[in-house]
Design an enzyme around this catalytic site. Structure first.
Site, PDB file in Angstrom:
ATOM      1  N   GLU A   1      -4.849   3.597   6.163  1.00 30.58           N
ATOM      2  CA  GLU A   1      -4.880   3.368   4.724  1.00 30.58           C
ATOM      3  C   GLU A   1      -5.628   4.500   4.035  1.00 30.58           C
ATOM      4  O   GLU A   1      -5.303   4.869   2.923  1.00 30.58           O
ATOM      5  CB  GLU A   1      -5.553   2.023   4.404  1.00 30.58           C
ATOM      6  CG  GLU A   1      -5.499   1.667   2.948  1.00 30.58           C
ATOM      7  CD  GLU A   1      -5.823   0.208   2.654  1.00 30.58           C
ATOM      8  OE1 GLU A   1      -6.629  -0.036   1.743  1.00 30.58           O
ATOM      9  OE2 GLU A   1      -5.274  -0.680   3.339  1.00 30.58           O
TER      10      GLU A   1
ATOM     11  N   ARG B   1       0.812  -1.229   0.000  1.00 33.09           N
ATOM     12  CA  ARG B   1       0.000   0.000   0.000  1.00 33.09           C
ATOM     13  C   ARG B   1       0.844   1.278   0.000  1.00 33.09           C
ATOM     14  O   ARG B   1       0.474   2.283   0.594  1.00 33.09           O
ATOM     15  CB  ARG B   1      -0.959   0.025   1.209  1.00 33.09           C
ATOM     16  CG  ARG B   1      -1.890  -1.165   1.288  1.00 33.09           C
ATOM     17  CD  ARG B   1      -2.873  -1.226   0.126  1.00 33.09           C
ATOM     18  NE  ARG B   1      -3.644  -2.454   0.178  1.00 33.09           N
ATOM     19  CZ  ARG B   1      -3.304  -3.582  -0.461  1.00 33.09           C
ATOM     20  NH1 ARG B   1      -2.221  -3.615  -1.233  1.00 33.09           N
ATOM     21  NH2 ARG B   1      -4.048  -4.660  -0.369  1.00 33.09           N
TER      22      ARG B   1
ATOM     23  N   SER C   1     -11.179  -0.125   3.727  1.00 31.54           N
ATOM     24  CA  SER C   1     -10.268  -0.405   4.844  1.00 31.54           C
ATOM     25  C   SER C   1      -9.698   0.885   5.404  1.00 31.54           C
ATOM     26  O   SER C   1      -9.096   1.678   4.684  1.00 31.54           O
ATOM     27  CB  SER C   1      -9.126  -1.306   4.382  1.00 31.54           C
ATOM     28  OG  SER C   1      -9.622  -2.565   4.001  1.00 31.54           O
TER      29      SER C   1
END
Length: 303
Positions: A297, A175, A224
């Site tokens: 995130e 990520r 998320s």
């Protein structure tokens, strides 16, 4: 810079600009105030000229689908840019390479790949963002990531210079990548594997059904909230959250999904502060209970 001065500076773009633009409907949380300037760039030449005239005198934020962004309820003291129609195109090169604009949705790229018999893009069918966002955060699910199919990305710096960056020169992590936050991604090339179109579409539906079994849908959420702490524990972020806080926890109109503990929901009237307080409380609670520091995130846009 004051709005009156910006209006004079940017007067040639007035048809593509909204001043004091409402951002609430431009993100999945359905939370947020206004942007001092909202610029929809339909042409590359206009975007280049706009940035050169702006000359780095304002904060700039590029918004895609708004699927992982929490926006302040205050007026954002800067410029929000949305890429328009000429950044929303797809084409095939040499039968196994797709050129995609970064405003294209991940789902649309996945479907285009399937229609053209190219595998490797199936996971993108389950990611509710744009290609630009997928590159920026190395989006992924079900064991696949954006870096796996990326060949190169074309980008623009804040001064209006266009650069092409091969994927092999980008350091991708979970990520994350090491590219400058100041870059605006314009287009990208991806390599697929030639395969039966029907088989690809079947696999896409399997992944979609698997996702919908475990994650909430059709609600005001940004997916998320925290990254999985892969270098600290084998446990997923949702497991750590479930162990650390009650799933009845609520701050104003912001609460935790009962279906997936890493999805935070706007029940209808959540403010920016409600959601931010919920995020911060969960982060502190997980650290206090487990000693593991979660990393967000979602992106938070504030002054």
């Amino acid at each position: 810079m004051k709005t009156i001065k910006l209006k004079k500076l940017l007067q040639e773009f007035e048809e593509s600009i909204i001043y004091d633009a409402d951002l609430k409907k431009k993100n999945w949380f359905n939370i947020g105030g206004k942007a001092k300037v909202f610029f929809k760039a339909n042409e590359l030449k206009d975007l280049v000229k706009f940035l050169k005239i702006l000359n780095n005198k304002e904060k700039v934020h590029v918004i895609g689908a708004g699927s992982n962004t929490l926006i302040t309820d205050e007026i954002f003291d800067g410029v929000v840019i949305k890429l328009g129609k000429n950044f929303n195109r797809l084409s095939i090169l040499n039968s196994d390479v797709i050129i995609s604009g970064t405003a294209v949705s991940d789902k649309k790229l996945s479907e285009f790949a399937a229609d053209n018999g190219l595998s490797g893009f199936e996971f993108l069918f389950c990611i509710p963002g744009t290609v630009g966002g997928a590159i920026k955060m190395n989006a992924g699910c079900f064991g696949a990531e954006t870096k796996d199919i990326l060949i190169s990305v074309q980008a623009l710096d804040k001064k209006g210079n266009i650069i092409t960056i091969p994927a092999k020169e980008i350091k991708f992590e979970y990520r994350h990548n090491n590219l400058s936050e100041d870059l605006i991604f314009l287009s990208a090339s991806f390599k697929g594997l030639i395969k039966d179109s029907g088989q690809i579409k079947e696999n896409m539906l399997k992944l979609k059904n698997k996702k919908e079994l475990n994650q909430p849908t059709k609600i005001k959420t940004s997916g998320s909230t925290f990254k999985n702490p892969i270098n600290k524990t084998n446990k997923k972020a949702w497991e750590l959250i479930k162990e650390s806080v009650s799933n009845d926890l609520k701050f104003g109109g912001a609460c935790i999904s009962k279906k997936h503990s890493n999805f935070f929901i706007n029940t209808g009237d959540a403010t920016f502060e409600d959601m931010k307080n919920l995020i911060n409380f969960v982060e502190k609670s997980v650290f206090s209970k487990t000693g593991i520091q979660l990393e967000k995130e979602i992106k938070i846009l504030e002054n």
